[in-house]
Design a protein around this motif. Sequence first.
Motif, mmCIF file in Angstrom:
data_model
loop_
_atom_site.group_PDB
_atom_site.id
_atom_site.type_symbol
_atom_site.label_atom_id
_atom_site.label_comp_id
_atom_site.label_asym_id
_atom_site.label_seq_id
_atom_site.Cartn_x
_atom_site.Cartn_y
_atom_site.Cartn_z
ATOM 1 N N ASP A 126 1.005 -1.059 0.094
ATOM 2 C CA ASP A 126 0.041 -0.024 -0.116
ATOM 3 C C ASP A 126 0.896 1.180 -0.136
ATOM 4 O O ASP A 126 1.739 1.419 0.909
ATOM 5 C CB ASP A 126 -0.637 0.081 0.994
ATOM 6 C CG ASP A 126 -2.160 -0.827 1.051
ATOM 7 O OD1 ASP A 126 -2.212 -1.386 0.000
ATOM 8 O OD2 ASP A 126 -2.728 -1.159 2.128
ATOM 9 N N LEU A 127 0.748 2.177 -1.038
ATOM 10 C CA LEU A 127 1.572 3.346 -1.070
ATOM 11 C C LEU A 127 1.207 4.299 -0.045
ATOM 12 O O LEU A 127 0.256 4.024 0.764
ATOM 13 C CB LEU A 127 1.220 3.997 -2.390
ATOM 14 C CG LEU A 127 1.922 3.378 -3.552
ATOM 15 C CD1 LEU A 127 1.469 3.927 -4.818
ATOM 16 C CD2 LEU A 127 3.457 3.218 -3.562
ATOM 17 N N TRP A 128 2.073 5.210 0.162
ATOM 18 C CA TRP A 128 1.752 5.928 1.586
ATOM 19 C C TRP A 128 0.530 6.739 1.437
ATOM 20 O O TRP A 128 0.134 7.275 0.494
ATOM 21 C CB TRP A 128 2.826 7.210 1.783
ATOM 22 C CG TRP A 128 4.302 6.566 2.008
ATOM 23 C CD1 TRP A 128 5.665 6.735 1.058
ATOM 24 C CD2 TRP A 128 4.832 5.638 3.213
ATOM 25 N NE1 TRP A 128 6.576 5.978 1.909
ATOM 26 C CE2 TRP A 128 6.175 5.492 2.932
ATOM 27 C CE3 TRP A 128 4.002 5.330 4.303
ATOM 28 C CZ2 TRP A 128 6.753 4.750 3.795
ATOM 29 C CZ3 TRP A 128 4.643 4.571 5.192
ATOM 30 C CH2 TRP A 128 6.095 4.237 5.033
ATOM 31 N N GLY A 129 -0.203 6.835 2.760
ATOM 32 C CA GLY A 129 -1.478 7.306 2.701
ATOM 33 C C GLY A 129 -2.507 6.591 2.175
ATOM 34 O O GLY A 129 -3.694 7.224 1.882
ATOM 35 N N ARG A 130 -2.241 5.432 1.593
ATOM 36 C CA ARG A 130 -3.628 4.724 1.121
ATOM 37 C C ARG A 130 -3.711 3.350 1.926
ATOM 38 O O ARG A 130 -2.466 2.746 2.545
ATOM 39 C CB ARG A 130 -3.166 4.236 -0.296
ATOM 40 C CG ARG A 130 -3.207 5.309 -1.496
ATOM 41 C CD ARG A 130 -2.097 6.263 -1.460
ATOM 42 N NE ARG A 130 -2.530 7.258 -2.627
ATOM 43 C CZ ARG A 130 -1.717 8.478 -2.744
ATOM 44 N NH1 ARG A 130 -0.766 8.679 -1.801
ATOM 45 N NH2 ARG A 130 -1.826 9.255 -3.520
ATOM 46 N N GLY A 131 -4.788 2.954 1.819
ATOM 47 C CA GLY A 131 -4.904 1.456 2.553
ATOM 48 C C GLY A 131 -4.596 1.452 4.012
ATOM 49 O O GLY A 131 -4.866 2.341 4.918
ATOM 50 N N TYR A 132 -3.558 0.627 4.240
ATOM 51 C CA TYR A 132 -3.302 0.619 5.663
ATOM 52 C C TYR A 132 -1.760 0.924 5.981
ATOM 53 O O TYR A 132 -1.207 0.559 6.691
ATOM 54 C CB TYR A 132 -3.274 -1.007 6.090
ATOM 55 C CG TYR A 132 -4.435 -1.507 6.376
ATOM 56 C CD1 TYR A 132 -5.360 -1.231 7.410
ATOM 57 C CD2 TYR A 132 -5.084 -2.352 5.538
ATOM 58 C CE1 TYR A 132 -6.597 -1.491 7.728
ATOM 59 C CE2 TYR A 132 -6.420 -2.922 5.680
ATOM 60 C CZ TYR A 132 -7.353 -2.484 6.775
ATOM 61 O OH TYR A 132 -8.530 -2.861 6.843
ATOM 62 N N SER A 133 -1.276 1.804 5.109
ATOM 63 C CA SER A 133 0.026 2.570 5.270
ATOM 64 C C SER A 133 -0.290 3.892 5.596
ATOM 65 O O SER A 133 -1.123 4.658 5.273
ATOM 66 C CB SER A 133 0.703 2.446 3.710
ATOM 67 O OG SER A 133 1.056 1.446 3.432
ATOM 68 N N ASP A 134 0.524 4.476 6.473
ATOM 69 C CA ASP A 134 0.546 5.802 7.090
ATOM 70 C C ASP A 134 0.817 6.933 6.247
ATOM 71 O O ASP A 134 1.474 6.460 5.135
ATOM 72 C CB ASP A 134 1.764 5.951 8.357
ATOM 73 C CG ASP A 134 1.290 5.007 9.580
ATOM 74 O OD1 ASP A 134 0.257 4.418 9.555
ATOM 75 O OD2 ASP A 134 2.221 4.962 10.283
ATOM 76 N N SER A 135 0.508 7.968 6.434
ATOM 77 C CA SER A 135 0.430 9.266 5.616
ATOM 78 C C SER A 135 1.622 10.026 6.110
ATOM 79 O O SER A 135 1.496 10.913 7.158
ATOM 80 C CB SER A 135 -0.474 10.115 5.367
ATOM 81 O OG SER A 135 -0.418 11.262 4.759
ATOM 82 N N PRO A 136 3.039 10.264 5.705
ATOM 83 C CA PRO A 136 3.968 10.829 6.354
ATOM 84 C C PRO A 136 3.776 12.497 6.093
ATOM 85 O O PRO A 136 2.852 12.799 5.191
ATOM 86 C CB PRO A 136 5.297 10.471 5.209
ATOM 87 C CG PRO A 136 4.715 9.276 4.678
ATOM 88 C CD PRO A 136 3.357 9.216 4.408
ATOM 89 N N LEU A 137 4.164 13.156 7.231
ATOM 90 C CA LEU A 137 3.924 14.461 7.148
ATOM 91 C C LEU A 137 5.328 15.063 6.739
ATOM 92 O O LEU A 137 6.549 14.753 7.081
ATOM 93 C CB LEU A 137 3.575 14.943 8.557
ATOM 94 C CG LEU A 137 2.303 14.299 8.974
ATOM 95 C CD1 LEU A 137 1.950 14.757 10.598
ATOM 96 C CD2 LEU A 137 1.207 15.201 8.153
ATOM 97 N N ASP A 138 5.244 16.485 6.484
ATOM 98 C CA ASP A 138 6.571 17.260 6.146
ATOM 99 C C ASP A 138 7.497 16.787 5.332
ATOM 100 O O ASP A 138 8.767 16.708 5.344
ATOM 101 C CB ASP A 138 7.199 17.525 7.494
ATOM 102 C CG ASP A 138 6.355 18.332 8.571
ATOM 103 O OD1 ASP A 138 5.417 19.027 7.839
ATOM 104 O OD2 ASP A 138 6.586 18.369 9.809
ATOM 105 N N VAL A 139 7.030 15.722 4.447
ATOM 106 C CA VAL A 139 7.761 14.951 3.312
ATOM 107 C C VAL A 139 7.032 15.314 1.963
ATOM 108 O O VAL A 139 6.000 14.505 2.058
ATOM 109 C CB VAL A 139 8.058 13.642 3.630
ATOM 110 C CG1 VAL A 139 8.988 12.971 2.593
ATOM 111 C CG2 VAL A 139 8.938 13.561 5.038
#
Length: 397
Positions: A126-139
């Motif tokens: 799952d790419l970042w921010g999708r499904g069960y992967s977190d959504s990185p901030l400040d990146v």
Amino acid sequence: MAFSVAPLWSATNLLVALSSLAIFVLLRLTYPINNPMTPRRAIPSPRETLIPFLSRSQATALPYPPNFLPGSRDVDTPYGMMRVYEWGPEEGRKVVMVHGDTTPGPMLGPVAKALVQRGCRVIILDLWGRGYSDSPLDVPHDARLFSMQILFAAASSPLSWTGATSGGFSVIAFSLGCGVAMSFASHFPFLVNTIILLAPGGLLRRMPDGYDSLFFRYPSLVPLAYLRRLVGKILGVTLSGVPINQTLTETNVPAAPGVPPSSETKENQDLDIPAIVQWQFDNHQGFVHSFVNTINHGPLMHQHSEWSNICKIIRGESSSAPASSLSSQVHNSKILVLLGEADGIVLVNEVSEDLLQILGPEHIEFRTIPGGHGFPVPHSEDVIEEISKFWKLQVVD
């Protein structure tokens, strides 16, 4: 006669106020302000915010349950937790599959399962921010951030995907994932031996409808509720959490601690893409952030330089690629590109023209599949047939 300086001071104060506001806006755009009392490196996925509060039966009944695909694991990275699935014969051809910008990994599940039946060892993430992967901030959600996910996924495997004797792996990517895959192969050519692109983003001449909104360019100045409304309109979902009373067509398919990842998967569960998109929109608190950030920074357009680099490697023109890389394993072979006949986003004539100009006809093979941009879901059998012919795969008894 008395002399008043009040008008002068009023004008000066107004000028100072306007200048201060302009400086604040510029700083806000350049350095988004975070609350120092609640530092976070990422917005957690439903793995943390939803699944722990559900019973096992409730979690299993979700449109995208934690056990949707076999071999799930959560990988801790410097950017947050990411979801990876890996299964198939340990000695089989290794394949990493990368999805697009709106739907998580399960959209490639039917193709992955067919590959496993043909003896492949498959990784889906799952790419970042999708499904069960977190959504990185400040990146920035750019090719660098996403392509590192492929390395994280491969390195987290109990098998050797990156070692000197691993033999490398193949990459199958869809839409946005194609830009990610090509960027990864450009920088790690010694790990990649073949590439298959499905409806490839990366060389788009124009953004899809709605993606060019001015509000997406300055998200820190726009209320989150309004951003959600704009994103929801693009995806065809409702803000109420109840699916809209219409069926997404092929041309507009967008593109856990409480219940631990399990090898017991729901093999007979249908892949309901509209329901998964709605579920992700409703339950992933970082999805809108990642989606908008990807529009601004992701490898959707203008990737010609990156793609030209990998094409030089394939043609054997790059001195930076070691002997075990694409230059030797795919030299005199081709990249397979599958395109939807009715795709209104990745147009057959445009992407064919651009890729032929970059790579040349001797190193690329095009095939068209019925359907629109989301053709890998309803026409997964056509996709696997073309992949099987390209790799000369057969079903393993």
